[in-house]
Enzyme design. Structure first.
Site, PDB file in Angstrom:
ATOM      1  N   MET A  94       0.625  -4.084   4.326  1.00  0.00           N
ATOM      2  CA  MET A  94       0.125  -5.334   3.758  1.00  0.00           C
ATOM      3  C   MET A  94       0.104  -6.411   4.833  1.00  0.00           C
ATOM      4  SD  MET A  94       2.265  -5.413   0.175  1.00  0.00           S
ATOM      5  CE  MET A  94       3.734  -4.647   0.862  1.00  0.00           C
ATOM      6  N   GLY A 182       4.025 -10.433   4.816  1.00  0.00           N
ATOM      7  CA  GLY A 182       3.701  -9.303   5.683  1.00  0.00           C
ATOM      8  C   GLY A 182       4.704  -8.175   5.608  1.00  0.00           C
ATOM      9  N   SER A 183       4.270  -6.947   5.288  1.00  0.00           N
ATOM     10  CA  SER A 183       5.203  -5.867   5.042  1.00  0.00           C
ATOM     11  C   SER A 183       4.464  -4.554   4.785  1.00  0.00           C
ATOM     12  CB  SER A 183       6.071  -6.218   3.829  1.00  0.00           C
ATOM     13  OG  SER A 183       5.239  -6.707   2.784  1.00  0.00           O
ATOM     14  N   ARG A 184       5.200  -3.532   4.262  1.00  0.00           N
ATOM     15  CA  ARG A 184       4.577  -2.269   3.894  1.00  0.00           C
ATOM     16  C   ARG A 184       5.377  -1.639   2.763  1.00  0.00           C
ATOM     17  NH1 ARG A 184       4.801   1.640   8.936  1.00  0.00           N
ATOM     18  NH2 ARG A 184       4.609   3.417   7.535  1.00  0.00           N
TER      19      ARG A 184
END
Length: 213
Positions: A94, A182-184
């Protein structure tokens, strides 16, 4: 089925940020006129980051839906370190322009919630899955299959939020957490699962089918 949440289209996690940035933009506009433009840009960015629209949940049986908006960065066979098994791993990255609300990929019971403090390297990198701050849900799906869903903090993410506990039962598409900035999300599936996406595909939370089993 349309997934409704008990809050407006802006995620509740963002209300303080939206309020502060809008207040700052308005105040600077009153006292400094055109100098307020950067503050309005920041306010619009914060507003779009915390959007959390309802989504339609597919009714098809035997599917795993995307827990997040973003881009597929991994589809591979690997070891699931949270359920100690071989698994098909699918990762969704993301960026700061994606919706960051996280949804349950399957119907099922939460067997464990495992939190790990860690680093904040770029979530687009494979090592983020094992080095970054992360929170893993091990779920027994309604079909009896084990599905592990891991929130992973990114380069500028500084807060993983998870609102569920072991023993709770999730519905497919149910909102269970949020990651700021911001990440996954990594999904570990049984080896027999058939992926429905490939690396580079763009996916939408709840609406995109990641795999079938």
């Amino acid at each position: 089925m349309l997934n409704h949440y008990p809050h407006p289209i802006i995620a509740r996690e963002g209300w303080p940020y939206v309020g502060l940035t809008l207040a700052a933009a308005i105040a600077v506009t009153i006292f400094a006129g055109a100098w307020s433009l950067p503050f309005w840009v920041i306010a619009v960015f914060v507003l779009q980051f915390f959007r959390d629209p309802p989504r339609r949940v597919p009714a098809e049986a035997g599917i795993v839906i995307s827990p997040a908006d973003g881009r597929i960065v991994v589809v591979e066979m690997t070891q699931d370190p949270y359920a100690n098994r071989e698994a098909l791993k699918i990762s969704v990255f993301m960026n700061v322009f994606n919706v960051h609300s996280n949804r349950a990929p399957v119907d099922g019971k939460i067997e464990s919630v495992q939190y790990f403090p860690g680093k904040f390297v770029n979530a687009d990198l494979d090592k983020a899955s094992i080095e970054n701050e992360r929170n893993a849900l091990v779920i027994t799906a309604a079909s009896g299959q084990t599905v592990t869903c891991v929130q992973v903090a990114g380069l500028i993410a500084r807060r993983i939020l998870c609102y569920v506990k072991p023993g709770e039962v999730l519905k497919r598409g149910q909102r269970y957490g949020f990651i700021r900035f911001g990440s996954r999300v990594d999904i570990y599936l049984p080896p027999g699962a058939v992926p429905a996406v490939t690396v580079g595909d763009k996916v939408s939370a709840t609406e995109t089918v990641l795999a079938r089993f």
